[in-house]
Scaffold this active site. Structure first.
Site, mmCIF file in Angstrom:
data_model
loop_
_atom_site.group_PDB
_atom_site.id
_atom_site.type_symbol
_atom_site.label_atom_id
_atom_site.label_comp_id
_atom_site.label_asym_id
_atom_site.label_seq_id
_atom_site.Cartn_x
_atom_site.Cartn_y
_atom_site.Cartn_z
ATOM 1 N N LEU A 6 0.836 -1.203 0.000
ATOM 2 C CA LEU A 6 0.000 0.000 0.000
ATOM 3 C C LEU A 6 0.870 1.252 0.000
ATOM 4 C CD1 LEU A 6 -2.699 -1.065 2.626
ATOM 5 C CD2 LEU A 6 -2.554 -1.592 0.181
ATOM 6 N N ALA A 8 -0.522 4.462 -1.409
ATOM 7 C CA ALA A 8 -1.361 5.495 -2.023
ATOM 8 C C ALA A 8 -1.681 6.652 -1.081
ATOM 9 C CB ALA A 8 -2.673 4.865 -2.502
ATOM 10 N N GLY A 9 -1.317 6.494 0.197
ATOM 11 C CA GLY A 9 -1.748 7.456 1.221
ATOM 12 C C GLY A 9 -1.203 8.861 1.004
ATOM 13 N N GLN A 78 -5.440 3.885 -6.807
ATOM 14 C CA GLN A 78 -6.546 4.190 -5.889
ATOM 15 C C GLN A 78 -6.817 5.684 -6.044
ATOM 16 O OE1 GLN A 78 -5.704 4.217 -1.718
ATOM 17 N NE2 GLN A 78 -7.794 3.699 -1.129
ATOM 18 N N THR A 84 -7.620 1.629 3.801
ATOM 19 C CA THR A 84 -6.759 0.513 3.408
ATOM 20 C C THR A 84 -7.544 -0.632 2.742
ATOM 21 O OG1 THR A 84 -6.895 -0.104 5.730
ATOM 22 C CG2 THR A 84 -4.863 0.931 5.012
ATOM 23 N N GLY A 136 -4.079 -0.352 16.844
ATOM 24 C CA GLY A 136 -5.098 -1.398 16.780
ATOM 25 C C GLY A 136 -4.613 -2.576 17.605
ATOM 26 N N ASN A 164 -1.469 -4.605 16.005
ATOM 27 C CA ASN A 164 -1.495 -4.971 14.582
ATOM 28 C C ASN A 164 -0.436 -4.153 13.841
ATOM 29 O OD1 ASN A 164 -2.192 -5.413 11.924
ATOM 30 N ND2 ASN A 164 -4.105 -4.224 12.033
ATOM 31 N N HIS A 312 27.503 27.170 5.647
ATOM 32 C CA HIS A 312 28.593 27.698 6.474
ATOM 33 C C HIS A 312 28.175 27.798 7.933
ATOM 34 C CE1 HIS A 312 29.333 29.736 2.518
ATOM 35 N NE2 HIS A 312 28.043 29.963 2.633
#
Ligand code: TTP
Length: 399
Positions: A6, A8-9, A78, A84, A136, A164, A312
């Site tokens: 994944l 695409a976020g 997507q 997700t 999660g 998770n 510098h």
């Protein structure tokens, strides 16, 4: 096993670094996060990739093309980042009728645990944390504590500290379970698909020894620190006899290290970068392609993305400088609070602890500081923002 990644976020928590770059294309130890993920997946047993792209999709496609390490890459678009589960649904037409792995393109997984995940039946990668309420939390069967029965998002009273990691082995039938309803936070979530699958078959929690979700700017430093552990010394650029290079330092072809420079590894110096004379680089620092670190500049434990210039008399500690940033002479970064508390950063309008005693600043692409600018610990400077000579920035300058 076929692997959906994944990518695409929109990476909103990583702004301003993601204003023009998809988060999986941000570089840690010289290479995009997504490239590290694909490498580790290839080592673990991926047979082909379906990369889900959306936000700034062309940057991902242009970098990887149609294969990586001899494995085919198909892209799935997507169009809106609805979550997700929706991302995997976009990938579904590209999948064969067989089990498939799903990984996040902006997370790092330890290679051995990832290989175990690939060797497992339906499974979810799990990880033990001290603060499960932010994640999660996996629910486990009371009789069999490796069997996952569900996931509770950000519980106030978590029943375990096993979370998770967003890495899964799904059975082929999961392709038909991707139509989920919108969650409380307004997204189509893959964890809801997982819950359905848990009701239909045995899903095992595979413990990960190490895992890092790269969602917020300081996690790009953590990623760089982790990936720097596996750098091996390679000096392909031009290194002056008057420079001191210690430990696992990579100097890519076309880079120039001038006299009087000391680099204490691990450190990564990208192609066509120029360091010195008389600069000091230490900690797990990564200097991007074409970046320039000049005379009497110290860079510690920081990431300079491509084309950034600290010309510098400057100090940059525990910081991330975006592409094409230019620090005026004498720009100094604070990276420690007097009360020794963890430095805080504002993420999407909220003050968040980085958990780091030392953290400097986050500077968006093409921002410029005037000479003798002081930047306080935790300050964010937005894309193309500027400071005036002698300015002391104690608050973010985002627009
Ligand atoms: P997140 O990190 O939750 O989302 P994000 O990358 O957009 O970042 P932020 O929350 O800061 O805006 O996403 C987890 C993974 O899923 C990550 O690899 C991006 C990916 N993703 C998609 O591919 N499509 C989506 O619609 C969403 C929400 C995430």
């Amino acid at each position: 096993m076929q692997t959906v990644v994944l990518a695409a976020g929109q990476g909103t928590r990583m702004r301003p670094l993601t204003d023009a770059t998809p988060k999986p294309m941000l570089r840690a130890a010289g290479r995009p996060l997504l490239e590290h993920t694909l490498d580790r997946a290839a080592d673990a047993g991926a047979s082909r990739f379906v990369v889900v792209v959306g936000y700034e999709a062309d940057q991902v496609r242009d970098h990887f093309g149609d294969s990586h390490r001899g494995l085919d890459i198909a892209y799935a678009e997507q169009t809106a980042q609805r979550g997700t589960a929706d991302a995997v649904r976009a990938a579904a037409p590209e999948l064969d009728d067989a089990p498939f792995v799903v990984l996040n393109g902006d997370a790092l997984y330890d290679p051995e645990s990832l290989a175990t995940l690939y060797d497992s039946g339906p499974a979810v990668g799990s990880y033990r944390v001290d603060n499960p309420s932010n994640y999660g939390v996996l629910q486990l069967d009371s009789d069999d504590n490796t069997r996952v029965t569900g996931v509770v998002e950000k519980p106030a009273n978590p029943e375990s500290n096993l979370i998770n990691t967003g890495s899964y082995v799904f059975p082929a039938t999961a392709k038909d379970r991707l139509d989920v309803s919108t969650s409380e936070r307004g997204e189509l979530e893959l964890t809801d698909v997982l819950e359905t699958v848990c009701g239909e078959t045995t899903v095992t929690a595979v413990p990960f020894d190490r895992w890092l979700d790269v969602g917020r700017p300081w996690e790009l430093l953590a990623a760089t620190e982790w990936l720097s552990e596996s750098l091996s010394r390679r000096l392909d650029g031009t290194v002056s006899d008057g420079a001191t290079i210690e430990g696992d330092v990579v100097v890519e072809a076309g880079a120039t290290i001038k006299a009087g420079v000391t680099i204490e590894g691990p450190a990564y110096i990208g192609e066509d970068a120029t360091i010195g004379p008389n600069a000091y680089i230490r900690g797990a620092t990564a200097i991007g392609a074409g970046a320039n670190v000049g005379h009497a500049v110290e860079i510690k434990n920081s990431v300079l993305l491509s084309g950034a210039t600290v010309g510098h008399l400057s100090y940059v500690g525990d910081s991330i400088l975006g592409r094409g940033v230019n620090f005026g002479a004498g720009t100094t970064v604070a990276n420690l609070r007097h009360d020794d508390k963890p430095v805080e950063v504002t993420v999407k309008g909220e003050r968040v602890s980085t958990g780091r005693r030392k953290f400097g600043v986050v500077v968006g692409d093409k921002a410029k500081t005037g000479i003798n600018t002081s930047l306080n610990a935790g300050v964010v400077v937005g894309t193309e923002m500027t400071t005036t000579p002698g300015e002391v920035l104690t608050r973010d300058r985002r627009e």
